[in-house]
Each structure stands twice: as structure tokens, then as C-alpha cells.
Design an enzyme around this catalytic site. Structure first.
Site, PDB file in Angstrom:
ATOM      1  CG  ASN A 351      -1.974   1.086   1.137  1.00 49.19           C
ATOM      2  OD1 ASN A 351      -1.858   2.110   1.798  1.00 49.19           O
ATOM      3  ND2 ASN A 351      -2.998   0.880   0.327  1.00 49.19           N
ATOM      4  N   GLY A 394      -1.750   2.082   4.741  1.00 50.88           N
ATOM      5  CA  GLY A 394      -0.467   2.684   4.445  1.00 50.88           C
ATOM      6  C   GLY A 394      -0.614   4.046   3.797  1.00 50.88           C
ATOM      7  NE  ARG A 396      -3.825   3.871  -4.684  1.00 50.80           N
ATOM      8  CZ  ARG A 396      -5.151   3.885  -4.828  1.00 50.80           C
ATOM      9  NH1 ARG A 396      -5.932   3.464  -3.844  1.00 50.80           N
ATOM     10  NH2 ARG A 396      -5.695   4.322  -5.949  1.00 50.80           N
ATOM     11  CB  CYS A 397      -4.939   3.553   3.274  1.00 53.24           C
ATOM     12  SG  CYS A 397      -5.264   1.879   2.693  1.00 53.24           S
ATOM     13  CG  MET A 398      -2.972   6.804   6.166  1.00 51.77           C
ATOM     14  SD  MET A 398      -1.726   7.032   7.464  1.00 51.77           S
ATOM     15  CE  MET A 398      -0.196   6.862   6.512  1.00 51.77           C
TER      16      MET A 398
END
Length: 407
Positions: A351, A394, A396-398
Site C-alpha cells: 500500500n 499505508g 495510499r490509504c491515508m
């Protein structure tokens, strides 16, 4: 120039929306964290320091960082937006007509910063100094929440996603996250960054009940050249995929959508936990989940009114190659032996957030996978993630890209 456009996953990232972990995470406990979709409780101050390092790393790459708390606070300074959001989040149906009216009145007297903090971070009955004639507060315990905290706002990727020249305001699968979308609806409607510039609303802008048409941004990869890759995970449904595809086709923003049917379990809650785009022809993949034979469909427009053709294709990898016009994809799998790879995937090794072609941000703890990226010619800008990683998300998620170049 203010440009609301995301043309790819790997072009130069120019502007991004983050949410620093603060009050909402202080309300996470071992007894409620699973209901709030976390596996563990985080050390909030340490998580904030790690998040600051993430934001600063983005800034070193010439990325403008917008913070959700700031945008929402500035939006609440607009009377029409404040009234709409209070009516939406503190509705008669959620609280009962008497208590909702009393609560809206009390909250409306707060300054913009304090109100933003409570809407994002939650409010317990013990913190509410309000005499009420309603049944609801009389029946609740002091530590029950009047306003549920929204710790998953940390993962700004999911609530909305910008796809080429427009945005999808995503109907979220889990009740713990459904209120998040209204904050983005208000920001995109009233905040000057967005209100003064035209863009397309694909999906989720109105007050409809979307039933089973769920979609979350972690499942949506804007791979470029008019193509979108979407994972049908435990949180994104075929109905959600088709509704977004129809809007993309109707507005002429995409020429194909590739939809992959993913296993429905926690370790791959979204496509981007097992697959991310790192360079034009390069992807990071967790092979234990992303098998070559995963059922895959290609959606293409039929006419210009949103109708579409749906065909099953034998290989998602070949479908991506065709969409990007490359002979073959370079696949980098999660590093280490089978034990190490499983651990690192769980800690978001796949991620990563691409900031420009071949340059990504990822957690420093994933040493085996980061080493494989480096050997494959991918530069990894590492950030600390011992606390942030407990949230199962990670870089990208954030992050929610608002502006990114195409390829």
C-alpha cells in the site's frame, strides 16, 4: 492554477487531502475498536508525529498538502454549509426530533474549530452539558457517544475519489464510516477551493439511499489513458462499480473500467492493500491474493448515455496491459519468505503512494519489500509507521489525491 483533476496513479502528484490523527483515535478502546473497524488501539501522539513525517515527505516532493480538519473548519464558517451539515449529521431520525433540535442548537453556538473537532472526533454524553426533555439522553450511559467518533477519516482515500475530471462521493459499506461522506459533500460543495471551479460529480452527491451500490476509494485505481481499475472487495459491490462506470462513460471521462473480483476478507479489504501502481508499467502485488486467474470483467461504453458492455476477460494483467498500451507489466511481489511476505503485506508493504513515476512513499518497517522495490528501480521514500500501521492502512490509504498529472 487550481485544477481538480486526477489523470493517473503514477503521474506527478500535485495536491492531496490528508487527515491528521487526533481526537477520534483517543476514543478507540479495546472494547470498541473492532466496531470502529480497527484491530488495535494506537498511541495517538506517536501516530500524529508519524503522520507529520508523512505530510512533510509529501511536501519535499512538491506536493501541496490539504488537511481535512482545516477544510471542514473553513467550510463551517459558511452559514449555509454549517446549517446543512448540522441538519444532516444531527437529524431528527438519528436522535429524535426533540433531542436533535436541542443538540443542533447547542452545537451551533460552538466556534468553527470546536464544532469541527467534535464532528470528526466524537462526543460522549458525559461531555454534553445539556438539559433535555428527550428520552434518548435519559436512557444512555455517560460514556455512550452522542456523536460517534470517525477514526477512519484517517484514511481519506476511501470516502471520496477523484477520477479524471470529477469526483465520486462514495456510499460506504460499513455504518462506522457512512457519516464521513457528508463532510466531504459539504467541503466539495462550499469550500472555495472547490466551489469556485467546475468539476463533475459522478456519484453520491445527493441524499439518496444507495442500497447495495457501495464503493470505496481504496478499490479504485485511476491507471490512466482513460482506464480505471476497480477491485470488488468486501466493501465495493458490483452495483457500485456499474454506477460509477455509467457516470464515467456518460461524462466521457473513461473509455474502460476493469473490475476484479477479490476475496472477501480483512487482509484485502481494498484492492490497494494487495496491489498498487508504481510506474507506468510497474505494479506492486501480493501474489497470495492477486492470483492470475481472479475473475475479471471489462466494462466499456455503449453509446453516450451511460449504457455499457460487460465482458469477462481471462486475465486482469492482460486487460491492464491492453489498457495501458504496454507489451507486458513489471510485477514486484511482496518481499521475504512466505512468513515475512504475509507479515509485510499485513503491515501495508503493498500500500504505497506513488508521488511521481518510479518514486513511492511507504513504511520503513517493510524492509524486505522495500529492498525488492529498490532492486527493481523503484525509489522508496520511507516514513515511520509503527503506530499508523496498526490502523491497517499505508500511505495510499491515508491520502486522497485532488490533483495529479496523467501519463
Amino acid at each position: 492554477m487550481n485544477r481538480l483533476y486526477v489523470g493517473s496513479e503514477v503521474g506527478q502528484l500535485r495536491r492531496v487531502l490528508l487527515n491528521r490523527p487526533e481526537r477520534a483515535l483517543t476514543h478507540l478502546t479495546p472494547s470498541n475498536c473492532h466496531e470502529l473497524l480497527f484491530d488495535d488501539v494506537l498511541a495517538v501522539e506517536a501516530a500524529g508525529v508519524e503522520h507529520d513525517a508523512f505530510a512533510n515527505t509529501l511536501r519535499t516532493q512538491d506536493v501541496e498538502v490539504l488537511l481535512l480538519h482545516d477544510l471542514l473548519e473553513e467550510t463551517l464558517a459558511i452559514p449555509e454549509a454549517r446549517q446543512w451539515l448540522l441538519n444532516t449529521q444531527i437529524s431528527d431520525f438519528r436522535f429524535g426530533p426533540t433531542f436533535a433540535r436541542e443538540l443542533r442548537h447547542a452545537l451551533n453556538h460552538l466556534d468553527d474549530h470546536h464544532l469541527t473537532t467534535l464532528l470528526l472526533g466524537g462526543l460522549a454524553f458525559s461531555e454534553l452539558h445539556l438539559e433535555s426533555d428527550s428520552m434518548l439522553p435519559k436512557m444512555r450511559q455517560p460514556l455512550d457517544f452522542v456523536i460517534e467518533p470517525l477514526p477512519n477519516h484517517l484514511f481519506t482515500r476511501d470516502t471520496s475519489c477523484w477520477v479524471y475530471g470529477g469526483v465520486s462521493l462514495n456510499p460506504m459499506m460499513k455504518p462506522a464510516r457512512q457519516r464521513e461522506t457528508n463532510h466531504l459533500r459539504a467541503i466539495y460543495r462550499w469550500h472555495p477551493i472547490f466551489a469556485q471551479h467546475p468539476f463533475i460529480h459522478y456519484f453520491g452527491i445527493d441524499d439518496l439511499h444507495y442500497d447495495n451500490a457501495n464503493i470505496e476509494g481504496g478499490d479504485v485505481l485511476v491507471i490512466g489513458k482513460g482506464a480505471v481499475l476497480i477491485g470488488m472487495s468486501e466493501r465495493t459491490s458490483p452495483q457500485g462499480v456499474e454506477n460509477l462506470a455509467a457516470a464515467l462513460f456518460k461524462h466521457g471521462q473513461a473509455s474502460k473500467v476493469i473490475a476484479i473480483n477479490l476475496p472477501k476478507h480483512r487482509s484485502c479489504m481494498h484492492l490497494d492493500t494487495v496491489m498498487t501502481h508504481m510506474d507506468v508499467d510497474t505494479f506492486s502485488v501480493y501474489p497470495e491474493v492477486m492470483r492470475k486467474d481472479l475473475p475479471t470483467w471489462r466494462l466499456t461504453p455503449k453509446g453516450n448515455n451511460g449504457d455499457m458492455r460487460v465482458e469477462q476477460v481471462p486475465s486482469y494483467l492482460h486487460a491492464i496491459e491492453q489498457a495501458l498500451g504496454v507489451d507486458y507489466l513489471k510485477i514486484i511481489t511482496t518481499g521475504g519468505n512466505s512468513y515475512e511476505a504475509e507479515r509485510e503485506q499485513w503491515n501495508d508493504a503493498n500500500n504505497v503512494l506513488t508521488v511521481k513515476p518510479g518514486v513511492v512513499i511507504g513504511y520503513e518497517r517493510n524492509v524486505y519489500t522495500n529492498e525488492k522495490y529498490d532492486k527493481a528501480g523503484i525509489k522508496v521514500l520511507t516514513i515511520p509507521g509503527n503506530e499508523l500501521g496498526r490502523g491497517r492502512g499505508g500511505a495510499r490509504c491515508m491520502s486522497c489525491p485532488i490533483e495529479r498529472d496523467g501519463i
